[in-house]
Enzyme design. Structure first.
Site, PDB file in Angstrom:
ATOM      1  N   ASP A   1      45.823  43.929  33.471  1.00 29.80           N
ATOM      2  CA  ASP A   1      45.521  42.336  33.375  1.00 29.80           C
ATOM      3  C   ASP A   1      47.150  41.984  33.003  1.00 29.80           C
ATOM      4  O   ASP A   1      47.526  42.278  31.846  1.00 29.80           O
ATOM      5  CB  ASP A   1      44.638  42.132  32.167  1.00 29.80           C
TER       6      ASP A   1
ATOM      7  N   TYR B   1      46.095  23.518  38.279  1.00 28.66           N
ATOM      8  CA  TYR B   1      46.634  24.595  39.073  1.00 28.66           C
ATOM      9  C   TYR B   1      48.032  24.419  39.427  1.00 28.66           C
ATOM     10  O   TYR B   1      49.006  25.276  39.200  1.00 28.66           O
ATOM     11  CB  TYR B   1      45.524  24.778  40.044  1.00 28.66           C
TER      12      TYR B   1
HETATM   13  N1  LIG Z   1      45.625  31.821  49.930  1.00 28.84           N
HETATM   14  C1  LIG Z   1      46.092  30.383  49.862  1.00 28.84           C
HETATM   15  O1  LIG Z   1      46.088  29.710  50.739  1.00 28.84           O
HETATM   16  C2  LIG Z   1      47.103  30.275  48.766  1.00 28.84           C
HETATM   17  C3  LIG Z   1      47.877  28.973  49.016  1.00 28.84           C
HETATM   18  C4  LIG Z   1      48.950  28.680  47.892  1.00 28.84           C
HETATM   19  C5  LIG Z   1      49.075  29.483  46.967  1.00 28.84           C
HETATM   20  N2  LIG Z   1      48.439  30.889  46.871  1.00 28.84           N
HETATM   21  C6  LIG Z   1      48.662  31.555  45.863  1.00 28.84           C
HETATM   22  O2  LIG Z   1      48.926  32.929  46.482  1.00 28.84           O
HETATM   23  C7  LIG Z   1      48.289  33.892  45.602  1.00 28.84           C
HETATM   24  C8  LIG Z   1      47.425  34.916  46.102  1.00 28.84           C
HETATM   25  O3  LIG Z   1      46.133  33.967  46.382  1.00 28.84           O
HETATM   26  P1  LIG Z   1      45.089  34.675  47.144  1.00 28.84           P
HETATM   27  O4  LIG Z   1      44.415  33.800  48.062  1.00 28.84           O
HETATM   28  O5  LIG Z   1      45.224  36.123  47.680  1.00 28.84           O
HETATM   29  O6  LIG Z   1      44.111  34.825  46.000  1.00 28.84           O
HETATM   30  P2  LIG Z   1      42.826  35.783  45.629  1.00 28.84           P
HETATM   31  O7  LIG Z   1      41.952  35.269  44.618  1.00 28.84           O
HETATM   32  O8  LIG Z   1      42.374  36.288  46.957  1.00 28.84           O
HETATM   33  O9  LIG Z   1      43.931  37.027  44.928  1.00 28.84           O
HETATM   34  C9  LIG Z   1      44.389  36.922  43.686  1.00 28.84           C
HETATM   35  C10 LIG Z   1      44.318  38.261  43.074  1.00 28.84           C
HETATM   36  O10 LIG Z   1      44.990  38.293  41.720  1.00 28.84           O
HETATM   37  C11 LIG Z   1      44.027  39.292  40.827  1.00 28.84           C
HETATM   38  N3  LIG Z   1      44.151  38.580  39.490  1.00 28.84           N
HETATM   39  C12 LIG Z   1      43.745  37.554  39.060  1.00 28.84           C
HETATM   40  N4  LIG Z   1      43.955  37.376  37.783  1.00 28.84           N
HETATM   41  C13 LIG Z   1      44.680  38.546  37.286  1.00 28.84           C
HETATM   42  C14 LIG Z   1      45.283  38.900  36.145  1.00 28.84           C
HETATM   43  N5  LIG Z   1      45.099  38.330  35.041  1.00 28.84           N
HETATM   44  N6  LIG Z   1      45.913  40.374  36.118  1.00 28.84           N
HETATM   45  C15 LIG Z   1      45.991  41.036  37.146  1.00 28.84           C
HETATM   46  N7  LIG Z   1      45.435  40.504  38.511  1.00 28.84           N
HETATM   47  C16 LIG Z   1      44.932  39.498  38.532  1.00 28.84           C
HETATM   48  C17 LIG Z   1      42.614  38.970  41.306  1.00 28.84           C
HETATM   49  O11 LIG Z   1      41.906  40.106  41.042  1.00 28.84           O
HETATM   50  C18 LIG Z   1      42.923  38.965  42.974  1.00 28.84           C
HETATM   51  O12 LIG Z   1      42.751  40.277  43.595  1.00 28.84           O
HETATM   52  C19 LIG Z   1      47.752  33.106  44.232  1.00 28.84           C
HETATM   53  O13 LIG Z   1      48.936  33.311  43.326  1.00 28.84           O
HETATM   54  C20 LIG Z   1      47.686  31.653  44.987  1.00 28.84           C
HETATM   55  O14 LIG Z   1      47.753  30.811  43.774  1.00 28.84           O
HETATM   56  C21 LIG Z   1      47.564  30.928  47.716  1.00 28.84           C
END
Ligand SMILES: NC(=O)c1ccc[n+]([C@@H]2O[C@H](COP(=O)([O-])OP(=O)(O)OC[C@H]3O[C@@H](n4cnc5c(N)ncnc54)[C@H](O)[C@@H]3O)[C@@H](O)[C@H]2O)c1
Length: 276
Positions: free
Chosen positions: A60, A148
């Site tokens: 974490d 966020y």
């Molecule tokens: N998918 C999109 O369109 C998008 C758009 C803008 C920004 N983002 C950013 O990109 C990143 C990844 O997005 P995603 O869509 O893959 O999200 P996701 O939720 O699919 O993946 C996030 C991962 O982070 C892990 N996680 C969460 N809290 C954690 C912690 N405290 N310690 C360790 N691991 C932790 C979760 O288990 C998950 O596997 C994020 O930071 C998100 O804000 C994504």
């Protein structure tokens, strides 16, 4: 809670650690980057659904007691791609550990481990309250559209600080909408295709030293709201355009009424109800 699922072999340094490796974007990078020659290590709260043989640390990032595990996972790593966190609007009490404390811990562990570069997953929601209608550059002020988005502005500021104080390269990527296909009409402007996601991160891993850079992460969308120039300057060559889905997506949805937040603000509905 932190434990190492499979031991990270220390004598052979891996090049890239992906935090949040089990998630949507992390999974794209796990399948897309190794064939391009990158050696990956992975870190997440959870392990992979299907084991793929990559070294994996379960930790974490918000847990102060996991600081050592974080630093250990970064030993010998050249670049950290920091994706872990909550990817949408949530209660501040949940965003605080995952997106703020955790992001601090990742940058700090990277500094202590001597990591040269961090690619930080920021978001378009860091500037979501800007109006649509003209191409937004990275020079505009941040206008987060949600708590966020505020956490993403924090991450960008932290990256700027680590670049200036410690000489790290930090790319803050304001990702649009990373999905298999554009999610609705807004997605025709904001889409980042799976293939372009891998191409963008690959370019940022290859780029010569760049100090601190903010860039937008989208495909070469005909209806784009964000200026791709900073990403192109770092070597990104997008190959997809959401326009190929336009007819089918517009046919699937009722036309949005004038003044709808999805048409008015680049952050879309996040400006009113915290949902994309
Ligand atoms: N998918 C999109 O369109 C998008 C758009 C803008 C920004 N983002 C950013 O990109 C990143 C990844 O997005 P995603 O869509 O893959 O999200 P996701 O939720 O699919 O993946 C996030 C991962 O982070 C892990 N996680 C969460 N809290 C954690 C912690 N405290 N310690 C360790 N691991 C932790 C979760 O288990 C998950 O596997 C994020 O930071 C998100 O804000 C994504």
């Amino acid at each position: 809670m932190s434990s190492v699922l499979s031991p990270v072999p220390s004598p052979i340094p891996s090049s890239v650690l992906v935090t949040g490796a089990a998630g949507r974007i992390g999974s794209l990078l796990r399948s897309g980057l190794p064939p391009l020659g990158w050696r990956l290590r992975c870190l997440d709260l959870v392990g992979p659904v299907e084991p793929d043989g990559l070294p994996w640390t379960i930790a974490d990032i918000a847990d102060v007691a996991a600081a050592e595990a974080l630093q250990e996972a970064m030993t010998g790593v050249e670049t950290v791609v920091h994706l872990a966190g909550i990817p949408t609007e949530a209660a501040f009490a949940d965003l605080l550990p995952a997106n703020i404390d955790g992001t601090y811990q990742v940058f700090e562990a990277a500094r202590r481990a001597g990591v040269a570069r961090v690619v930080y997953a920021s978001s378009n929601h860091a500037v979501g309250f800007h109006a649509t209608g003209s191409l937004l550059t990275t020079e505009v002020r941040t206008r987060p559209d949600s708590l966020y988005g505020v956490t993403k502005v924090f991450g960008e500021a932290l990256g700027s600080f680590y670049a200036d104080r410690y000489g790290m390269d930090v790319a803050a990527v304001r990702i649009g909408s990373c999905f298999d296909r554009p999610p609705g009409e807004r997605g025709l402007a904001t889409w980042l295709s799976p293939g372009d996601t891998v191409r963008l991160i690959d370019a940022l891993l290859h780029a010569p030293s760049f100090g601190f850079q903010v860039l937008y992460g989208i495909s070469a969308n005909t209806r784009a709201w964000w200026d791709l120039a900073p990403a192109l300057a770092l070597g990104y060559r997008p190959q997809d355009d959401a326009e190929v889905f336009a007819q089918e997506i517009l046919a699937e949805h009722e036309p949005l009424p004038d003044g709808d937040p999805d048409l008015r603000f680049v952050g879309g509905r996040m400006t009113v109800n915290g949902r994309t």
